[in-house]
Design an enzyme around this catalytic site. Structure first.
Site, PDB file in Angstrom:
ATOM      1  N   LYS A  93       8.597 -17.346  17.393  1.00 28.51           N
ATOM      2  CA  LYS A  93       7.989 -18.648  17.706  1.00 28.51           C
ATOM      3  C   LYS A  93       8.609 -19.713  16.826  1.00 28.51           C
ATOM      4  O   LYS A  93       8.995 -20.788  17.296  1.00 28.51           O
ATOM      5  CB  LYS A  93       6.472 -18.603  17.438  1.00 28.51           C
ATOM      6  CG  LYS A  93       5.683 -17.834  18.474  1.00 28.51           C
ATOM      7  CD  LYS A  93       4.250 -17.589  18.019  1.00 28.51           C
ATOM      8  CE  LYS A  93       3.518 -16.681  18.999  1.00 28.51           C
ATOM      9  NZ  LYS A  93       2.253 -16.172  18.490  1.00 28.51           N
ATOM     10  N   GLN A 142      -2.515 -15.875  14.241  1.00 26.90           N
ATOM     11  CA  GLN A 142      -1.994 -14.729  14.991  1.00 26.90           C
ATOM     12  C   GLN A 142      -3.050 -13.613  15.067  1.00 26.90           C
ATOM     13  O   GLN A 142      -3.604 -13.206  14.053  1.00 26.90           O
ATOM     14  CB  GLN A 142      -0.719 -14.215  14.290  1.00 26.90           C
ATOM     15  CG  GLN A 142       0.015 -13.122  15.020  1.00 26.90           C
ATOM     16  CD  GLN A 142       0.650 -13.562  16.330  1.00 26.90           C
ATOM     17  OE1 GLN A 142       1.195 -14.653  16.437  1.00 26.90           O
ATOM     18  NE2 GLN A 142       0.566 -12.724  17.340  1.00 26.90           N
ATOM     19  N   ASP A 200      -3.576 -22.663  21.113  1.00 28.37           N
ATOM     20  CA  ASP A 200      -3.752 -21.415  21.860  1.00 28.37           C
ATOM     21  C   ASP A 200      -4.777 -21.592  22.980  1.00 28.37           C
ATOM     22  O   ASP A 200      -4.828 -20.797  23.914  1.00 28.37           O
ATOM     23  CB  ASP A 200      -4.279 -20.321  20.910  1.00 28.37           C
ATOM     24  CG  ASP A 200      -3.207 -19.286  20.562  1.00 28.37           C
ATOM     25  OD1 ASP A 200      -2.208 -19.219  21.280  1.00 28.37           O
ATOM     26  OD2 ASP A 200      -3.404 -18.567  19.562  1.00 28.37           O
TER      27      ASP A 200
END
Ligand code: NAD
Length: 293
Positions: free
Chosen positions: A54, A98, A121
């Site tokens: 990422k 994460q 997200d």
């Protein structure tokens, strides 16, 4: 291989990245560099690879990227304090924690502590709510990426019977909301199936579109689908292989078994995966655009 049936997430992502240039230029003229901070707890090798991938992508596009690595035994309070600091930090428009987190940490509490305007997200309950009332703010990256693939290949969902397999908050559930919403590329009729669904095949065999997000290698076979259906394979499953790495990544769909029967299919790898990262970049840009006066 019949490539005319392949819905390439890789190719879609190239087009999507090209479309970011103008938006990044507008932000740059106003002195805004979109920034994403990712927090990784623990030393899970797969998560470390995801986080690095990422950040490489963000940097290659000129976005600001920071990764914070915390030990596996970090307390819930310390993690929340780290998030609180980032909530106040104007250099970072997006914050991503994460998953999965160690079991002593309440994941939902952590998601709730992210400023919902930085929740790229799209997992914060406020953003889940906005999506479900049809006024999305941040859309979870994987389902959003799948909708872009449909659009890129001009696949209309209106009136189609769509089966989503899997009901996670990350993929299945938001996917079912998107395909059935009253939007330009949506308006499908959606059935959501899960581990307690009886006779799953009775649903998948009648579906025009099957989106599988269960994490079971080669689960969906030719006898479970209708001829001419569209298959979206979200699964990422690591299986043993006789190569240098000793493993390979395959999807939920038995590609070789279904390929003659489908009209379109996303491959694994190169299908949904590249779009997930592209949408994380887009959500970070969107978060930064909120700062344009
Ligand atoms: P999850 O474990 O949270 O959810 C799995 C879902 O599948 C559950 O709702 C469960 O009810 C359902 N399920 C499990 N077995 C089933 C069965 N036999 N029949 C019907 N339903 C069944 O997983 P997730 O986070 O939603 O991820 C699903 C898969 O997608 C995983 O392989 C994951 O690695 C992959 N994934 C890929 C991407 C990407 O970018 N390509 C992104 C996220 C997740």
């Amino acid at each position: 291989m019949d490539t005319s049936k392949v819905l390439s997430g890789k190719d879609t992502a190239v087009a999507v990245y090209a479309s970011f240039k103008n938006r990044l230029d507008i932000l740059s003229k106003r002195g805004i560099i979109p920034g994403l901070c990712v927090i990784l707890v623990g030393d899970d090798p797969a998560s470390q690879i995801y986080v690095k991938t990422k950040s490489k992508k963000l940097q290659s596009l000129g976005l600001r990227s920071k990764n914070i690595y915390l030990n596996n035994d970090v307390s819930q309070n310390e993690l929340i304090q780290t998030i609180n600091g980032l909530n106040q930090d104007s250099n970072y428009h997006g914050i991503l924690v994460q998953m999965p987190l160690p079991s002593h940490i309440d994941s939902q509490l952590i998601i709730n502590s992210i400023d919902s305007t930085k929740d790229v997200d799209g997992f914060h309950p406020e953003n889940v709510g906005w999506l479900s009332i049809g006024e999305p703010r941040f859309i979870p990256c994987t389902p959003k990426g799948i909708m872009k693939i449909f659009k890129h290949y001009n696949i209309e969902l209106i009136g189609k019977d769509i089966v989503v397999i899997g009901r996670s908050n990350i993929v299945g559930r938001p996917m079912s909301v998107l395909v059935s919403s009253n939007g330009e590329w949506s308006n499908g009729t959606c059935t959501i199936c899960h581990s307690r669904t009886k006779n799953l095949e009775q649903y998948t065999r009648n579906a025009d579109v099957v989106i599988s997000a269960i994490g079971k290698p080669n689960y969906l076979k030719a006898d479970m689908i209708k001829k001419g259906s569209i298959i979206i394979d979200v699964g990422i499953n690591r299986v043993e292989a006789e190569n240098d790495k000793g493993y390979k990544i395959i999807g939920d769909v038995d590609y070789n078994s279904v390929i003659d029967k489908v009209s379109f299919i996303t491959p694994v790898p190169g299908g949904v995966g590249p779009m997930t990262i592209a949408m994380l970049v887009e959500n970070t840009i969107e978060a930064a655009e909120q700062n344009i006066p």
